[in-house]
Design a protein around this motif. Structure first.
Motif, short mmCIF file in Angstrom:
data_model
loop_
_atom_site.label_atom_id
_atom_site.label_comp_id
_atom_site.label_asym_id
_atom_site.label_seq_id
_atom_site.Cartn_x
_atom_site.Cartn_y
_atom_site.Cartn_z
N THR A 173 20.58 51.69 64.11
CA THR A 173 21.03 50.42 64.31
C THR A 173 22.47 50.56 63.26
OG1 THR A 173 18.89 49.43 64.45
CG2 THR A 173 20.80 48.07 63.48
N LYS A 174 23.40 50.24 63.70
CA LYS A 174 24.71 50.20 62.94
C LYS A 174 24.82 48.85 62.16
CE LYS A 174 26.84 54.11 64.10
NZ LYS A 174 25.59 54.76 64.87
N SER A 175 25.38 48.94 60.83
CA SER A 175 25.76 47.72 60.19
C SER A 175 26.97 47.06 60.66
CB SER A 175 25.94 48.09 58.85
OG SER A 175 24.93 48.57 58.19
N THR A 176 27.00 45.79 61.02
CA THR A 176 27.99 44.73 61.40
C THR A 176 28.88 44.57 60.07
OG1 THR A 176 26.82 44.10 63.38
CG2 THR A 176 28.75 42.93 62.77
N ARG A 177 29.98 45.14 60.08
CA ARG A 177 30.94 44.75 58.84
C ARG A 177 31.55 43.46 59.21
NH1 ARG A 177 28.40 48.42 56.40
NH2 ARG A 177 28.87 50.37 56.87
N SER A 178 31.06 42.37 58.03
CA SER A 178 31.60 41.25 58.24
C SER A 178 32.58 41.04 57.02
CB SER A 178 30.48 40.03 57.72
OG SER A 178 29.48 40.30 58.68
N ARG A 179 33.50 39.95 57.27
CA ARG A 179 34.41 39.75 56.10
C ARG A 179 33.66 39.15 55.05
NH1 ARG A 179 38.64 35.09 57.00
NH2 ARG A 179 37.01 34.26 57.80
N VAL A 180 33.90 39.80 53.91
CA VAL A 180 32.99 39.49 52.67
C VAL A 180 34.06 38.92 51.38
CG1 VAL A 180 31.27 41.24 53.35
CG2 VAL A 180 33.10 42.06 51.96
N THR A 181 33.25 38.38 50.61
CA THR A 181 33.95 37.47 49.47
C THR A 181 33.41 37.83 48.00
OG1 THR A 181 35.47 35.84 48.83
CG2 THR A 181 33.18 35.35 49.96
N ASN A 182 33.77 37.40 47.02
CA ASN A 182 33.46 37.23 45.79
C ASN A 182 33.15 35.84 45.62
OD1 ASN A 182 32.44 39.84 44.65
ND2 ASN A 182 34.68 40.40 44.39
N LEU A 183 32.14 35.15 44.92
CA LEU A 183 31.86 33.84 44.38
C LEU A 183 32.77 33.73 43.31
CD1 LEU A 183 28.04 33.40 44.86
CD2 LEU A 183 30.11 32.75 46.43
N ILE A 184 33.12 34.57 42.48
CA ILE A 184 34.10 34.25 41.36
C ILE A 184 35.42 33.60 41.74
CG2 ILE A 184 35.22 36.45 41.47
CD1 ILE A 184 33.64 34.79 38.15
N ASP A 185 35.77 33.87 43.00
CA ASP A 185 36.91 33.34 43.49
C ASP A 185 36.92 31.85 43.91
OD1 ASP A 185 38.20 35.82 43.32
OD2 ASP A 185 37.69 36.27 45.48
N TYR A 186 35.76 31.26 43.86
CA TYR A 186 35.58 29.94 44.30
C TYR A 186 34.54 29.17 43.05
CZ TYR A 186 36.05 31.59 48.89
OH TYR A 186 36.24 32.13 50.07
N LEU A 187 34.70 29.65 41.85
CA LEU A 187 34.29 29.07 40.55
C LEU A 187 35.21 28.63 39.77
CD1 LEU A 187 31.32 31.94 39.80
CD2 LEU A 187 31.25 29.16 40.49
N PRO A 188 35.26 27.28 39.23
CA PRO A 188 36.07 26.89 38.27
C PRO A 188 36.31 27.53 37.04
CG PRO A 188 34.10 25.63 38.32
CD PRO A 188 34.01 26.55 39.53
N ALA A 189 35.38 28.14 36.58
CA ALA A 189 35.38 29.04 35.18
C ALA A 189 34.22 30.22 35.57
CB ALA A 189 34.61 28.43 34.19
N PRO A 190 34.69 31.42 34.72
CA PRO A 190 34.19 32.55 35.01
C PRO A 190 32.59 32.53 34.68
CG PRO A 190 36.15 32.77 33.37
CD PRO A 190 35.80 31.32 33.67
N LEU A 191 32.05 33.18 35.41
CA LEU A 191 30.22 33.45 35.52
C LEU A 191 29.88 34.87 35.68
CD1 LEU A 191 27.81 31.37 35.64
CD2 LEU A 191 27.92 32.04 37.99
N THR A 192 29.05 35.12 34.55
CA THR A 192 28.36 36.53 34.68
C THR A 192 27.43 36.57 35.44
OG1 THR A 192 27.25 36.26 32.62
CG2 THR A 192 29.25 36.77 32.21
N THR A 193 26.94 37.92 35.73
CA THR A 193 25.65 37.91 36.60
C THR A 193 24.44 37.56 35.65
OG1 THR A 193 25.57 40.20 35.89
CG2 THR A 193 26.32 39.87 38.11
#
Length: 327
Positions: A173-193
């Protein structure tokens, strides 16, 4: 429910922890959180070498670990938070991913991120994937686990999970490569893990008032590390467990053009055929026969080529040149 925050950033340790907890807590519900240093986590039924750029991964000391669940290959690093729910099998619909992604979505929606569950098991924002989820059933328990891309190194992710599609032909089974993104780009302020961990923990406790923290004991850690040594850091599990595949690669080197065809079974070479316009002083079949039974990995083949007079089969060549054709 017990809430467990892993003390380790080691991917071998954390993936082993998921299996260890099955026998450690056979009846209890668990919520496990962990963050891995750069690593690639491969689905149980995938051909590892056909999912990664092996050279890039090796050069950048990125660990490769096969997990117990199916699904695709994912990249982890310190900007990615992983969550794992353990419940009794049969308590929830196995094919329904919404139950255990709901608290994640609730936290993110409160932060102003319009995240949604889309399709069977992906969490998206703005049409881009930030979380993949997978499930498994074992020992009377069900585990659903997922990733949250908060602030991962996207460039490294892309390079590590890019493989030459001409090298491998297999039935995995091959992985399907989706468009991915970081949530940090959608946050009004920085957030750590760590901050995201705390928010998720608060949400879980709100929905499960009796939930309490559990810290891994020295005995737990010893049991997990034993499982790491016996299974999760081994070549047999991470690479040799891969489905059978055919490998093909051609390369022009100073000695001539060399084309390699390999049939690989359980990670070891079962058949080998070499073509090209090089000049061989000895029958190339002798060299092909010496490949049989060897592991299809760089270190094993390098060791073999150091002990074999490869000049007799390919002319004036360097070990590194020949090795490049085989990996």
């Amino acid at each position: 429910m017990y809430i467990i925050d892993s003390p380790s950033n080691d991917a071998y340790f954390n993936i082993a922890t998921e299996e260890f907890l099955l026998s450690r807590f056979p009846e209890e519900d668990l919520f496990l959180l962990y963050v891995n240093a750069p690593s690639i986590i491969v689905g149980k039924f995938q051909n590892t070498l056909a999912e990664i750029d092996a050279d890039y991964v090796r050069e950048n000391n990125i660990k490769v670990v096969r997990r117990m669940s199916g699904g695709g290959t994912v990249y982890h690093d310190l900007g990615n938070l992983n969550f794992s729910f353990h419940t009794l099998l049969g308590q929830y619909d196995f094919m329904d991913f919404s139950v255990f992604t709901k608290p994640v979505l609730a936290v993110l929606n409160k932060l102003g991120i319009p995240a949604v569950l889309q399709g069977r098991n992906d969490l998206l924002v703005d049409g881009k994937k930030f979380s993949g989820n997978a499930k498994l059933a074992r020992q009377g328990k069900m585990i659903q686990h997922g990733t949250i891309l908060l602030d991962s190194e996207m460039e490294i992710l892309a390079k590590a999970l890019t493989v030459n599609p001409l090298k491998f032909v297999d039935k995995a089974t091959k992985s399907t490569r989706s468009r991915v993104t970081n949530l940090i780009d959608y946050l009004p302020a920085p957030l750590t893990t760590n901050e995201l961990k705390e928010l998720l923990t608060v949400e879980i406790i709100k929905n499960n008032p009796s939930a309490e923290p559990y810290q891994l004991t020295d005995e737990d850690v010893a049991g997990i590390e034993k499982l790491v040594k016996e299974k999760y850091e081994t070549w047999d599990w991470n690479f040799g467990f891969s489905p059978n595949y055919n490998f093909k690669k051609g390369l022009k080197i100073p000695a001539g053009f060399i084309e390699v065809h390999l049939d690989v079974v359980k990670g070891s070479i079962e058949k080998a055929k070499i073509f090209g316009d090089f000049f061989a002083a000895k029958p190339i079949e002798e060299f092909e026969n010496q490949l049989i039974g060897q592991k299809h990995d760089k270190d094993s083949l390098y060791t073999l080529f150091q002990t074999v007079p490869i000049e007799n089969y390919f002319g004036k060549v360097k070990t590194e040149e020949i090795l490049e054709v085989f990996i």
